[in-house]
Design a protein around this motif. Structure first.
Motif: not given
Length: 746
Positions: A582-590, A649-657
């Motif tokens: 999810s976007t939240e998890s990937l943002e936290e990791f990044s 459908t349930e994925r990060a909205r912007r994969l290029y981030d």
């Protein structure tokens, strides 16, 4: 070329073409090598690539300012020493420049990297293989570094000039004018000759740099080209070029050939007087590209005499071209994020639309069973409906979020237009001609790219409303089916309640009988007939109530349980995958200290392996005949649809981030795999097959994660599309090999 062009001489004292372009500053790309080394090779090629002719290097920061002093143009060892200074500065900028999210060119080190190479016609012809011509006397390569988000780009202005410059900033002091005083070719001949020279000059840059373009609503846009024509007889007021018949024929002919229009008064041409002295005409031109047509702003600037010296007019033109080129580049850069978001949101909506289309057809198949089914089979159908209902409910919340995102894009476009207008007003003054509406300012801030993006954002917003309605319609239909069942079964329960009351009354009869008759014989056969009958009835009713209680307990334990045990096992793993991707998890990791290139690669591989396993597990579900209306087969197909829909459908909205190139490629491949409902053309809301990741999002992810330019990313995508993949695991193995190959070839 018409006959008049071939036999008459164009009444021009001077003709200059300034072709602007943008080039990536990246350690990766089709050219290979690190940016400082490529800059050194480019400059060495221009300065020493041929023994014929002359070449000069200028890196003085006063270039482009109002300082009238002569700036040094270097040759030989001095030029080589300056090249090393520029290379060292670029290396320092790449190492130290902060990762700002804004467009800027005021950073001291960035500003000091501006430089230009001045070639005479002989050197330019030797480098490009073009024949020399008296109308093309000098060529200038002017390179400036600027920042867009966290990327650095070269902005190149290539000037093809028929005369030696008069202003001391724009010419080497050693050169003197010794050629013809008028342009010898016709307007059509000059258009062809100068345009070919500009493209050849860009090819010299292409050997060392990676060309940067941007796309808006499926159109590729390039930077602007400027044509500056100085008539032999200049007007005192630039408006006279349009209004005075003495000049109109000459300027109209120049406009027709340079801007490739029928008449300078055509609707596609925007006309204004800028900075008081310069008639400026603008249009968007279209020309063939390597893959698709390419579009670029095209300007014609005609200076007036205005009582100034040639050097002053020349410098004024240079400043105007610089400001317009920066505005055009800035417009594309500022709108780049907006248009990328529009691509992403539109593709997400296409995916949701396809999911809803497949769900609608499965719902139709289920609904045909409702009028005739009862009891357990009816409950099984309603269990499948409940599963669809839960998946669609998740989509409703996401679609509301996407609708809000599209409205945010619309607001960003308006803010960008206002910012461009302010920048324009600070740098340029504009006067409209009689009968003219709008102008160059309006073309930059209201029409052109702005209007296309406004229309595009409105279309995406309208599409969001349509998809939301489709989801809501499905939910309403399922909800009404539940209501209908409640009404139908409620009526049946009312009738059954009478029988239940009779049963309770019988229990009372037994109780009364037990009180008045001896119903507890020593043995089962003891007592008279009434006693034996009463005892048997009592035991039967007791056993019946006990069995009913056990059945009720078993039913209560299954309340809320959806799908088969295989589906529930897969869903549990899917839930963990959706959480981690999810976007939240990937943002936290990044933003954590763990976000190193190695940890991103490990996370990318882990998510990709889990995605492949889940996708294949859903595909391998025994769904029976795809056209079967058997309830069991329908239930399995709905379970498969649910898993595939949630994965899509349930994925990060912007994969290029995020640095997830492997997972991004796998998303691209998944829609093409056997068993995917995205392969069904009749479900697609667009003429092309819907993919889980758009081409634009894929290309940007490849650039952000691996540094691959758009042409190389296209090749990677084509390799994956042409491979006959049989499963997600097969796709994972193939994509891993393709990306490893792309990394080795950088």
């Amino acid at each position: 070329m018409d006959s008049t062009d071939a036999t008459t001489t164009s009444p021009l004292r001077r003709l200059t073409v300034v072709a602007t372009s943008a080039w990536l500053v990246s350690a990766d790309g089709v050219t290979g090598g690190d940016p400082p080394s490529r800059l050194r090779e480019l400059l060495q090629r221009l300065l020493h690539g041929s023994p014929h002719g002359q070449a000069f290097l200028c890196a003085d920061p006063r270039v482009g300012t109002d300082d009238p002093a002569q700036v040094p143009y270097l040759t030989g060892d001095e030029a080589d020493a300056q090249v090393e200074v520029l290379v060292e500065r670029l290396g320092r900028v790449l190492a130290e420049l902060p990762g700002s999210e804004s467009v800027q060119d005021t950073h001291t080190a960035v500003a000091q990297l501006r430089h230009r190479v001045y070639l005479d016609a002989t050197r330019f012809a030797a480098l490009t293989g073009l024949d020399t011509h008296p109308d093309i006397r000098y060529v200038t390569f002017d390179l400036r570094l600027y920042q867009i988000r966290t990327d650095l780009r070269w902005h190149a202005s290539i000037s093809i000039d028929s005369r030696l410059a008069h202003h001391p900033q724009h010419r080497p002091q050693e050169l003197t004018e010794d050629g013809p005083q008028l342009v010898t070719g016709s307007a059509a001949e000059c258009r062809q000759r100068f345009a070919r020279a500009a493209r050849k000059a860009e090819d010299l840059l292409r050997d060392f740099l990676d060309h940067a373009t941007f796309r808006v609503l499926d159109r590729t846009y390039l930077q602007a080209d400027f044509w500056i024509g100085v008539p032999a007889d200049t007007a005192a007021d630039p408006a006279a070029y349009i209004e005075d018949p003495v000049y109109t024929a000459t300027i109209n002919e120049l406009t027709r050939k340079v801007l490739m229009v029928g008449d300078m008064r055509d609707d596609v041409v925007t006309t204004s007087v800028l900075n008081g002295d310069f008639l400026t005409l603008r249009r968007i031109s279209r020309k063939p590209g390597p893959n698709d047509p390419e579009y670029a702003p095209l300007y014609l600037i005609v200076p007036a005499a205005c009582g100034g010296a040639d050097a002053d007019v020349e410098h004024g033109v240079h400043r105007l071209v610089l400001k317009l080129a920066d505005l055009e580049a800035r417009a594309g850069d500022l709108l780049d994020d907006v248009q990328h978001d529009l691509y992403v949101w539109r593709n997400h909506l296409d995916v949701y639309q396809t999911v809803a289309g497949r769900g609608a057809r499965l719902w139709d198949s289920l609904a045909t069973h409702l009028p005739v089914l009862q009891w357990r089979k009816l409950g099984k159908v309603h269990g499948s409906m409940d599963l669809m209902h839960q998946v669609l409910l998740q989509g409703i919340a996401d679609l509301s979020h996407l609708a809000g995102r599209t409205q945010s894009c619309r607001a960003q476009i308006s803010a960008t237009a206002a910012a461009l207008g302010d920048i324009y007003d600070d740098a340029i003054t504009e006067r409209h001609l009689t009968g003219q509406t709008g102008g160059v300012r309006a073309a930059l801030t209201e029409t052109g790219l702005i209007s296309k993006l406004v229309r595009g954002s409105d279309e995406v917003a309208a599409q969001a409303i349509v998809v939301q309605r489709n989801y809501q319609s499905l939910l309403d239909a399922i909800t009404k089916a539940f209501d209908e069942r409640r009404v139908r079964e409620g009526d049946a329960l009312q009738r059954a309640s009478m029988l239940f009351g009779i049963s309770i009354a019988l229990v009372g009869v037994v109780t009364v009988a037990d009180a008045t008759v001896d119903m507890k014989p020593v043995s089962w056969l003891a007592g008279d007939g009434v006693a034996r009958w009463s005892a048997g009835l009592s035991l039967f009713l007791g056993a019946l109530l006990l069995a009913s209680a056990l059945l009720m307990l078993g039913w209560l334990l299954r309340v809320g349980r959806l799908g088969t045990s295989r589906f529930r096992t897969s869903y549990d793993e899917l839930w963990h995958f959706m959480r981690d991707s999810s976007t939240e998890s990937l943002e936290e990791f990044s933003t954590s200290d763990r976000a190193t290139p190695q940890s991103w690669a490990a996370r990318d591989l882990d998510l990709s392996q889990r995605f492949a396993r889940l996708w294949d597990r859903a595909t391998d579900m025994p769904v029976g005949n795809p056209t079967s209306r058997d309830i069991r087969d329908l239930s399995r197909r709905i379970e498969q649809w649910s898993l595939h829909a949630l994965l899509a459908t349930e994925r990060a909205r912007r994969l290029y981030d995020y640095r997830l190139p492997l997972l991004t490629c796998l998303y691209r491949c998944a829609a093409r795999l056997p068993g995917s409902f995205f392969e069904l053309g009749y479900l697609s809301p667009t003429p092309n097959q819907v993919n889980l990741v758009s081409v634009e999002e894929f290309a940007r992810t490849m650039r952000e994660s691996l540094g691959l330019p758009r042409p190389r990313a296209r090749q990677v995508d084509e390799q994956c599309a042409q491979e006959p993949l049989t499963s997600a695991q097969h796709a994972l193995e193939f994509v891993t090999e393709v990306l490893d190959q792309a990394r080795r070839q950088r």
